[in-house]
Design a protein around this motif. Structure first.
Motif, PDB file in Angstrom:
ATOM      1  N   MET A  18     -13.492   1.839  -1.453  1.00  0.00           N
ATOM      2  CA  MET A  18     -12.336   2.667  -1.777  1.00  0.00           C
ATOM      3  C   MET A  18     -11.751   3.249  -0.490  1.00  0.00           C
ATOM      4  N   HIS A  19     -10.428   3.429  -0.462  1.00  0.00           N
ATOM      5  CA  HIS A  19      -9.762   3.895   0.749  1.00  0.00           C
ATOM      6  C   HIS A  19      -8.789   5.024   0.401  1.00  0.00           C
ATOM      7  N   PRO A  20      -9.304   6.174  -0.071  1.00  0.00           N
ATOM      8  CA  PRO A  20      -8.379   7.240  -0.483  1.00  0.00           C
ATOM      9  C   PRO A  20      -7.572   7.811   0.658  1.00  0.00           C
ATOM     10  N   GLU A  21      -8.043   7.624   1.908  1.00  0.00           N
ATOM     11  CA  GLU A  21      -7.351   8.231   3.045  1.00  0.00           C
ATOM     12  C   GLU A  21      -6.235   7.347   3.588  1.00  0.00           C
ATOM     13  N   LEU A  22      -6.101   6.139   3.088  1.00  0.00           N
ATOM     14  CA  LEU A  22      -5.091   5.229   3.611  1.00  0.00           C
ATOM     15  C   LEU A  22      -3.733   5.494   2.975  1.00  0.00           C
ATOM     16  N   PRO A  23      -2.658   5.212   3.688  1.00  0.00           N
ATOM     17  CA  PRO A  23      -1.320   5.388   3.102  1.00  0.00           C
ATOM     18  C   PRO A  23      -1.064   4.370   2.002  1.00  0.00           C
ATOM     19  N   ARG A  24      -0.102   4.686   1.165  1.00  0.00           N
ATOM     20  CA  ARG A  24       0.208   3.788   0.045  1.00  0.00           C
ATOM     21  C   ARG A  24       0.989   2.565   0.499  1.00  0.00           C
ATOM     22  N   LEU A  25       1.905   2.720   1.445  1.00  0.00           N
ATOM     23  CA  LEU A  25       2.764   1.617   1.866  1.00  0.00           C
ATOM     24  C   LEU A  25       2.125   0.847   3.009  1.00  0.00           C
ATOM     25  N   LEU A  26       2.190  -0.475   2.916  1.00  0.00           N
ATOM     26  CA  LEU A  26       1.601  -1.365   3.905  1.00  0.00           C
ATOM     27  C   LEU A  26       2.704  -2.158   4.592  1.00  0.00           C
ATOM     28  N   TYR A  27       2.602  -2.308   5.903  1.00  0.00           N
ATOM     29  CA  TYR A  27       3.674  -2.925   6.684  1.00  0.00           C
ATOM     30  C   TYR A  27       3.177  -4.170   7.407  1.00  0.00           C
ATOM     31  N   SER A  28       4.052  -5.151   7.489  1.00  0.00           N
ATOM     32  CA  SER A  28       3.740  -6.370   8.219  1.00  0.00           C
ATOM     33  C   SER A  28       3.607  -6.066   9.708  1.00  0.00           C
ATOM     34  N   ALA A  29       3.080  -7.043  10.452  1.00  0.00           N
ATOM     35  CA  ALA A  29       2.957  -6.865  11.900  1.00  0.00           C
ATOM     36  C   ALA A  29       4.331  -6.668  12.540  1.00  0.00           C
ATOM     37  N   ALA A  30       5.317  -7.452  12.098  1.00  0.00           N
ATOM     38  CA  ALA A  30       6.665  -7.316  12.661  1.00  0.00           C
ATOM     39  C   ALA A  30       7.255  -5.949  12.349  1.00  0.00           C
ATOM     40  N   ALA A  31       7.069  -5.488  11.112  1.00  0.00           N
ATOM     41  CA  ALA A  31       7.584  -4.166  10.742  1.00  0.00           C
ATOM     42  C   ALA A  31       6.873  -3.066  11.513  1.00  0.00           C
ATOM     43  N   THR A  32       5.583  -3.239  11.763  1.00  0.00           N
ATOM     44  CA  THR A  32       4.838  -2.244  12.531  1.00  0.00           C
ATOM     45  C   THR A  32       5.373  -2.159  13.959  1.00  0.00           C
ATOM     46  N   ARG A  33       5.701  -3.314  14.537  1.00  0.00           N
ATOM     47  CA  ARG A  33       6.286  -3.294  15.887  1.00  0.00           C
ATOM     48  C   ARG A  33       7.628  -2.579  15.882  1.00  0.00           C
ATOM     49  N   GLU A  34       8.392  -2.769  14.822  1.00  0.00           N
ATOM     50  CA  GLU A  34       9.669  -2.065  14.716  1.00  0.00           C
ATOM     51  C   GLU A  34       9.450  -0.560  14.591  1.00  0.00           C
ATOM     52  N   LEU A  35       8.452  -0.172  13.787  1.00  0.00           N
ATOM     53  CA  LEU A  35       8.125   1.252  13.673  1.00  0.00           C
ATOM     54  C   LEU A  35       7.730   1.829  15.029  1.00  0.00           C
ATOM     55  N   ASP A  36       6.921   1.088  15.757  1.00  0.00           N
ATOM     56  CA  ASP A  36       6.482   1.525  17.080  1.00  0.00           C
ATOM     57  C   ASP A  36       7.690   1.738  17.999  1.00  0.00           C
ATOM     58  N   GLN A  54      10.403   5.418   8.022  1.00  0.00           N
ATOM     59  CA  GLN A  54      11.791   5.584   7.607  1.00  0.00           C
ATOM     60  C   GLN A  54      12.639   4.399   8.082  1.00  0.00           C
ATOM     61  N   GLY A  55      13.346   3.794   7.129  1.00  0.00           N
ATOM     62  CA  GLY A  55      14.287   2.742   7.466  1.00  0.00           C
ATOM     63  C   GLY A  55      13.689   1.374   7.693  1.00  0.00           C
ATOM     64  N   VAL A  56      12.377   1.233   7.557  1.00  0.00           N
ATOM     65  CA  VAL A  56      11.719  -0.064   7.734  1.00  0.00           C
ATOM     66  C   VAL A  56      11.064  -0.441   6.411  1.00  0.00           C
ATOM     67  N   ARG A  57      11.365  -1.649   5.932  1.00  0.00           N
ATOM     68  CA  ARG A  57      10.863  -2.053   4.615  1.00  0.00           C
ATOM     69  C   ARG A  57       9.383  -2.412   4.674  1.00  0.00           C
ATOM     70  N   PRO A  58       8.576  -1.814   3.795  1.00  0.00           N
ATOM     71  CA  PRO A  58       7.164  -2.203   3.723  1.00  0.00           C
ATOM     72  C   PRO A  58       7.019  -3.615   3.161  1.00  0.00           C
ATOM     73  N   MET A  59       5.843  -4.171   3.311  1.00  0.00           N
ATOM     74  CA  MET A  59       5.539  -5.499   2.783  1.00  0.00           C
ATOM     75  C   MET A  59       4.887  -5.422   1.401  1.00  0.00           C
ATOM     76  N   LEU A  60       3.977  -4.458   1.232  1.00  0.00           N
ATOM     77  CA  LEU A  60       3.235  -4.277  -0.012  1.00  0.00           C
ATOM     78  C   LEU A  60       3.016  -2.793  -0.234  1.00  0.00           C
ATOM     79  N   GLU A  61       2.586  -2.446  -1.455  1.00  0.00           N
ATOM     80  CA  GLU A  61       2.138  -1.080  -1.693  1.00  0.00           C
ATOM     81  C   GLU A  61       0.762  -1.103  -2.333  1.00  0.00           C
ATOM     82  N   ARG A  62      -0.087  -0.182  -1.883  1.00  0.00           N
ATOM     83  CA  ARG A  62      -1.409  -0.072  -2.489  1.00  0.00           C
ATOM     84  C   ARG A  62      -1.287   0.565  -3.864  1.00  0.00           C
TER      85      ARG A  62
END
Length: 496
Positions: free
Chosen positions: A1-19, A213-221
């Protein structure tokens, strides 16, 4: 179980954009790198408080920069530290080069690969980042093999090297970590496919207060607080208000499957539950589950009056693949009722071009998904997020791709596909899929829309498995053990 993890999951490309957006908003890249190193160092000391020796294997790019700063922190804390440069350090540029310089200035010894790894201490994997999209080559493959042979505790920085960030596929070889600390966003590959086995214990460090903000996630937990639940029952409730579920299956020698599905359906709140099965199973069915209306069906024509009464249908548990099975499946599909198809119902569909409709749910495991898509099981597992979306689109329904990190997608594609990060290896036992089918069917019978029913059922099923494991351990969990826990979580969800 991962209660501490965020609900939204981002692809590698989206993560680079967030960065990039974080840096553009005023947080320097080197500061993010420093925060990442601090996060890993904190988690490492918490996990292995007695350790005093650290070996950091560094590749190229920012992942290596994180590693050199971790080595610096350990060295300043008085640990015995070695940094091993698997990629020539002179090739580093930008923030990673600054990190290398900081480690050198602090006195961290830096050695060139290959070296013999120590016999004690902790290893840090800072070899490859999230951008890997091809099989691991040398010298990294050799370094990964050495890490995995070492028998030492391993911390992966952001992602175990060799793991594909978006899919959870191993690209030739990958580090098998005991702890992974990931940054900025959680990558889907850490939670599905081979990711959980490679990542070990997963921890998340956002590094900044708010991201996404402004970056589309890939999946949601999938989490209970974010899933639709059943409507509260009025005081004047009667069984007719909560649907009539018809379960079809239980061919010769497979009566247990349809029985498990029926038990789950009853505990999941269906008002009435009927079973159409082989006549020889009726005695066991009524002895074990007297609340079920059990019918021996020898011919598909006998199914018609049962379908007339049903509000939803489950087809597949123990169905088989003979003429009897095919006839029952065809009869059920012709009615267009909300339905869930599982097990042999899916095998009978393989090779057919059919649109099941938005009220239908399919729940294949990877091998069944491969048959439905006309590809290999390995291809399904190589990109599970793609496979579940393709299943939903091809069959025009809601699709569940079972397995570690089960995925749920609907044909409309308007909602992010869901990923279930709950569940445990003890659930790898016969009948678990039948229980899930009965649960989904009960929710459909109670007039929950197919996408919501599938998401809630997958989540509750996994949570029930975890609760069973907490009570008596993973080994020896039976599918029937989940039924009472399913009831618990559905009631818990409806109390929210």
């Amino acid at each position: 179980m991962h209660p501490e993890l965020p609900r939204l999951l981002y692809s590698a490309a989206a993560t680079r954009e967030l960065d990039a957006r974080i840096i553009a908003a005023g947080t320097p890249g080197f500061e993010l790198m420093r925060r990442a190193a601090v996060a890993v160092w904190r988690e490492l000391r918490s996990r292995w408080p007695q350790a005093r020796q650290l070996t950091v294997l560094c590749g190229g790019g920012n992942n290596a920069g994180d590693g050199y700063l971790i080595a610096q922190l350990a060295h300043l804390a008085g640990w015995r530290v070695r940094a091993v440069a698997v990629s020539p350090p002179e090739r580093l540029v930008g923030d990673a080069a600054l990190a290398l310089a900081a480690a050198r200035d602090a006195g961290v010894p830096i050695e060139a690969w290959p070296v013999a790894l120590p016999e004690d201490g902790v290893l840090v994997d800072a070899l490859l980042g999230t951008g890997l999209d091809r099989p691991v080559g040398e010298p990294f493959a050799g370094a990964i093999a050495a890490i995995n042979r070492s028998g030492l505790p391993v911390v992966a920085v952001d992602l175990p090297s060799g793991l594909q960030a978006d899919t959870g596929a191993v690209l030739g070889c990958a580090v098998r970590a005991d702890l992974t600390v990931t940054f900025i966003a959680v990558k889907p590959g850490l939670l599905t496919g081979q990711g959980p086995d490679q990542a070990g214990q997963l921890r998340f460090a956002a590094l900044v207060e708010s991201t996404g903000q402004g970056v589309r996630p890939m999946l949601e937990r999938l989490e209970l607080g974010h899933q639709a639940g059943l409507a509260p029952r009025p005081r004047a409730a009667h069984k007719g208000m909560f649907g009539h579920l018809l379960l079809i299956g239980g061919n010769r020698g497979m009566g247990g499957a349809i029985l498990l599905a029926a038990q789950a359906a009853l505990r999941a709140g269906a008002g009435k539950v009927s079973v159409a099965t082989r006549a020889e199973h009726l005695g066991a069915m009524l002895t074990r589950c007297p609340e079920v209306m059990a019918h021996g069906v020898a011919d598909p024509a006998q199914l018609a009056p049962l379908l007339d009464q049903a509000t939803a249908v489950v087809v597949g548990p123990g169905l088989g693949r003979d003429d009897w099975a095919r006839g029952l499946l065809d009869s059920a599909l012709q009615r267009g009722l909300p339905c869930i198809l599982d097990a042999d119902a899916l095998n009978l569909l393989a090779g057919q071009s059919v649109v099941l409709g938005e009220a239908a749910v399919i729940t294949p495991h990877p091998a069944e998904a491969a048959r439905l898509l006309g590809i290999s099981t390995a291809q399904v597992q190589a990109d599970r997020p793609w496979a579940v979306r393709e299943l939903a689109e091809r069959f025009g329904c809601t699709a569940v791709l079972k397995g570690v990190g089960s995925l749920v997608a609907d044909a409309a594609g308007e909602r992010l596909p869901g990923l279930c990060s709950h569940g445990n290896p003890g659930m790898a036992t016969a009948g678990m899929g039948d229980v899930l089918s009965g649960l989904v069917g009960a929710l459909l019978a109670q007039r929950m829309a197919a996408p919501e029913a599938a998401r809630l059922a997958v989540l509750v099923h996994a949570l029930a498995g975890d609760r069973a494991a907490r009570e008596q351990g993973e080994l020896g969990i039976l599918a029937s053990d989940l039924v009472e826990h399913i009831r618990y979580y559905l009631n818990l969800r409806n109390c929210r």
